[in-house]
Design a protein around this motif. Structure first.
Motif, PDB file in Angstrom:
ATOM      1  N   GLY A  10      -5.662  -0.159  12.803  1.00 59.03           N
ATOM      2  CA  GLY A  10      -5.404  -0.388  11.244  1.00 59.03           C
ATOM      3  C   GLY A  10      -4.017   0.418  10.911  1.00 59.03           C
ATOM      4  O   GLY A  10      -3.804   0.716   9.798  1.00 59.03           O
ATOM      5  N   LYS A  11      -3.188   0.702  11.980  1.00 55.73           N
ATOM      6  CA  LYS A  11      -1.799   1.076  11.585  1.00 55.73           C
ATOM      7  C   LYS A  11      -0.883   0.154  11.099  1.00 55.73           C
ATOM      8  O   LYS A  11      -0.858  -1.297  12.051  1.00 55.73           O
ATOM      9  CB  LYS A  11      -1.203   1.772  12.867  1.00 55.73           C
ATOM     10  N   HIS A  12       0.096   0.209  10.339  1.00 57.03           N
ATOM     11  CA  HIS A  12       1.280  -0.575   9.983  1.00 57.03           C
ATOM     12  C   HIS A  12       2.235  -0.398  11.303  1.00 57.03           C
ATOM     13  O   HIS A  12       2.555   0.459  11.612  1.00 57.03           O
ATOM     14  CB  HIS A  12       1.627  -0.203   8.672  1.00 57.03           C
ATOM     15  N   ILE A  13       2.716  -1.593  11.500  1.00 57.27           N
ATOM     16  CA  ILE A  13       3.697  -1.594  12.573  1.00 57.27           C
ATOM     17  C   ILE A  13       5.083  -2.145  12.405  1.00 57.27           C
ATOM     18  O   ILE A  13       5.118  -3.030  11.619  1.00 57.27           O
ATOM     19  CB  ILE A  13       3.024  -2.622  13.972  1.00 57.27           C
ATOM     20  N   LEU A  14       6.002  -1.538  12.845  1.00 57.13           N
ATOM     21  CA  LEU A  14       7.434  -1.863  12.916  1.00 57.13           C
ATOM     22  C   LEU A  14       7.583  -1.768  14.573  1.00 57.13           C
ATOM     23  O   LEU A  14       7.623  -0.851  15.109  1.00 57.13           O
ATOM     24  CB  LEU A  14       8.368  -1.074  12.286  1.00 57.13           C
ATOM     25  N   CYS A  15       7.913  -2.977  15.039  1.00 60.72           N
ATOM     26  CA  CYS A  15       8.347  -3.234  16.577  1.00 60.72           C
ATOM     27  C   CYS A  15       9.980  -3.922  16.522  1.00 60.72           C
ATOM     28  O   CYS A  15      10.000  -4.917  15.865  1.00 60.72           O
ATOM     29  CB  CYS A  15       7.479  -4.038  17.111  1.00 60.72           C
ATOM     30  N   ASP A  16      10.364  -3.615  17.595  1.00 60.41           N
ATOM     31  CA  ASP A  16      11.586  -4.096  17.915  1.00 60.41           C
ATOM     32  C   ASP A  16      11.275  -5.698  18.425  1.00 60.41           C
ATOM     33  O   ASP A  16      10.629  -5.887  18.865  1.00 60.41           O
ATOM     34  CB  ASP A  16      12.276  -3.383  19.195  1.00 60.41           C
ATOM     35  N   GLY A  17      12.331  -6.441  18.002  1.00 59.50           N
ATOM     36  CA  GLY A  17      12.129  -7.784  18.550  1.00 59.50           C
ATOM     37  C   GLY A  17      12.861  -8.343  19.654  1.00 59.50           C
ATOM     38  O   GLY A  17      13.729  -7.597  20.214  1.00 59.50           O
ATOM     39  N   ASP A  38      -5.681   9.634  15.121  1.00 65.50           N
ATOM     40  CA  ASP A  38      -5.354  10.629  14.321  1.00 65.50           C
ATOM     41  C   ASP A  38      -5.079  10.074  12.893  1.00 65.50           C
ATOM     42  O   ASP A  38      -4.238   9.202  12.501  1.00 65.50           O
ATOM     43  CB  ASP A  38      -3.815  11.136  14.671  1.00 65.50           C
ATOM     44  N   PRO A  39      -6.010  10.344  11.828  1.00 70.01           N
ATOM     45  CA  PRO A  39      -5.993   9.942  10.621  1.00 70.01           C
ATOM     46  C   PRO A  39      -4.547  10.147   9.805  1.00 70.01           C
ATOM     47  O   PRO A  39      -4.289   9.184   8.745  1.00 70.01           O
ATOM     48  CB  PRO A  39      -7.132  10.656   9.946  1.00 70.01           C
ATOM     49  N   THR A  40      -3.821  11.116  10.181  1.00 75.20           N
ATOM     50  CA  THR A  40      -2.488  11.288   9.324  1.00 75.20           C
ATOM     51  C   THR A  40      -1.418  10.296   9.884  1.00 75.20           C
ATOM     52  O   THR A  40      -0.182  10.151   9.245  1.00 75.20           O
ATOM     53  CB  THR A  40      -2.239  12.618   9.842  1.00 75.20           C
ATOM     54  N   VAL A  41      -1.800   9.744  11.011  1.00 75.71           N
ATOM     55  CA  VAL A  41      -0.820   8.568  11.373  1.00 75.71           C
ATOM     56  C   VAL A  41      -0.977   7.301  10.971  1.00 75.71           C
ATOM     57  O   VAL A  41      -2.082   6.576  10.973  1.00 75.71           O
ATOM     58  CB  VAL A  41      -0.649   8.396  13.137  1.00 75.71           C
ATOM     59  N   ARG A  42      -0.083   6.751  10.145  1.00 74.51           N
ATOM     60  CA  ARG A  42      -0.369   5.709   9.390  1.00 74.51           C
ATOM     61  C   ARG A  42       0.540   4.478  10.022  1.00 74.51           C
ATOM     62  O   ARG A  42       0.333   3.200   9.752  1.00 74.51           O
ATOM     63  CB  ARG A  42      -0.025   5.691   7.777  1.00 74.51           C
ATOM     64  N   PHE A  43       1.669   4.728  10.317  1.00 72.79           N
ATOM     65  CA  PHE A  43       2.615   3.695  10.973  1.00 72.79           C
ATOM     66  C   PHE A  43       3.093   4.073  12.430  1.00 72.79           C
ATOM     67  O   PHE A  43       2.821   5.186  12.857  1.00 72.79           O
ATOM     68  CB  PHE A  43       3.954   4.127  10.344  1.00 72.79           C
ATOM     69  N   ALA A  44       3.258   2.898  13.193  1.00 74.57           N
ATOM     70  CA  ALA A  44       3.792   3.039  14.557  1.00 74.57           C
ATOM     71  C   ALA A  44       4.967   2.198  14.541  1.00 74.57           C
ATOM     72  O   ALA A  44       5.107   1.186  14.188  1.00 74.57           O
ATOM     73  CB  ALA A  44       2.784   2.251  15.285  1.00 74.57           C
ATOM     74  N   TYR A  45       6.118   2.895  15.379  1.00 72.57           N
ATOM     75  CA  TYR A  45       7.242   2.171  15.589  1.00 72.57           C
ATOM     76  C   TYR A  45       7.288   2.020  17.067  1.00 72.57           C
ATOM     77  O   TYR A  45       6.972   2.894  17.846  1.00 72.57           O
ATOM     78  CB  TYR A  45       8.605   2.982  15.138  1.00 72.57           C
TER      79      TYR A  45
END
Length: 330
Positions: free
Chosen positions: A92-99, A66-73
């Motif tokens: 190519g999605k930018h990622i925020l991940c729990d540590g 999906d080209p509208t998805v730019r970020f992943a949590y």
């Protein structure tokens, strides 16, 4: 990393209440949660329905196309995080991940390199960094308020408490104290002081299956010492973070137990309460992430921070088993 209006997000993992708080934080910065991904079709559907997210699926490929998805949590269980990070980075999605981002430093460094090669930002949601008290401590230390740091002491204890879950059947028994607590405390010590671990000496309980009680000493590269006592076996105690310099000290209490806590500065034998305004941890994390624009954020942890914390924790495990000082591998 340009923020853009109504940038799309996908959620990978649906178990914890904290994930729900991130949904609202994302909306607060004018971004849009678009997809929920889970191995369970039912769980994904319920999460999406409850939080007003338009799409739910078990098919990760659909989301990443999906080209509208730019970020992943990513808030999935520890064992699933590497899979989601690899897939999101490959798209190519930018990622925020729990540590932490994985259960071992070897896997973590592979993930970091993969994200670097794909141009994807990999940031780590370390809740202790989002604390206004800890951020204030860091600023005061950098400003030289207490002089040169000599010692850092962290004390926390109490029965293990899993993150609040949406489903009773998903109670998380944890990954042991080293991955649930030690990694987090190491990251906080590095965040506060900017000093890097060099070698460790540790003592822990002999229960190798689920270790729950450990004390350790870490020598940092600037000559300061970091000491920690961590336990799931004591009664609940008020946590303490003490940073002692050659001209004064900072003492935070209650900040490691999920509460706002208090901060005291001690200079010339006198103690004073440092006023600190509280804020929403989730919203502060999301704002920092989306405003970083591909540059290193001022306080948000990166994938490499997770690697260093995992390497140090692994050295602590070895030291506790062998009863000797262990150097930390670069």
């Amino acid at each position: 990393m340009a923020t853009g209006t109504k940038a799309g997000w996908s959620f990978m993992g649906t178990g914890t209440i904290a994930t729900e708080l991130m949904v609202e934080a994302i909306r607060s910065v004018d971004h849009s949660p678009l997809w929920v991904v889970s191995r369970s079709k039912t769980d994904a559907a319920y999460f999406a329905q409850d939080l007003g997210i338009p799409h739910a699926t078990t098919d990760l490929a659909i989301v990443l196309e999906d080209p509208t998805v730019r970020f992943a949590y990513i808030s999935a269980r520890l064992q699933r995080r590497p899979h989601y990070i690899s897939a999101a980075a490959g798209a190519g999605k930018h990622i925020l991940c729990d540590g932490p981002i994985s259960g071992t430093s070897k896997t973590a460094i592979t993930l970091v390199r993969l994200c670097e090669e794909s141009g994807a930002l990999l940031a780590v949601n370390q809740r202790l960094r989002a604390s206004t008290i800890h951020q204030t401590m860091r600023r005061l230390i950098v400003d030289g308020d207490i002089g040169a740091v000599q010692s850092i002491v962290l004390i926390r204890g109490g029965p293990y408490q899993a993150p609040p879950n949406r489903r009773a059947r998903d109670f998380n028994e944890g990954s042991g104290i080293y991955l649930d607590v030690t990694v987090e405390d190491i990251d906080l010590a590095r965040f506060l002081t900017g000093a890097e671990p060099v070698e460790v000496s540790a003592l822990g309980t002999q229960d190798q299956k689920t270790p729950g009680h450990v004390a350790y000493l870490v020598r940092l590269h600037d000559g300061s010492l970091f000491q920690a006592h961590e336990s799931f076996r004591t009664a609940d105690i008020e946590s303490m973070v003490l940073v002692a310099g050659d001209r004064g000290a900072l003492i935070a209490q209650g900040t490691l137990n999920g509460r706002a806590g208090t901060l005291v500065r001690r200079i010339d034998g006198k103690s004073e309460l440092v006023p600190v305004r509280d804020h929403d941890f989730s919203l502060a994390t999301i704002r920092e992430f989306v405003n970083s624009r591909g540059q290193e954020p001022s306080w948000l942890a990166q994938g490499v921070d997770s690697v260093i914390a995992l390497r140090t924790a692994e050295a602590i495990v070895i030291s506790a088993k062998r009863r000797r000082t262990v150097p930390i591998q670069a």
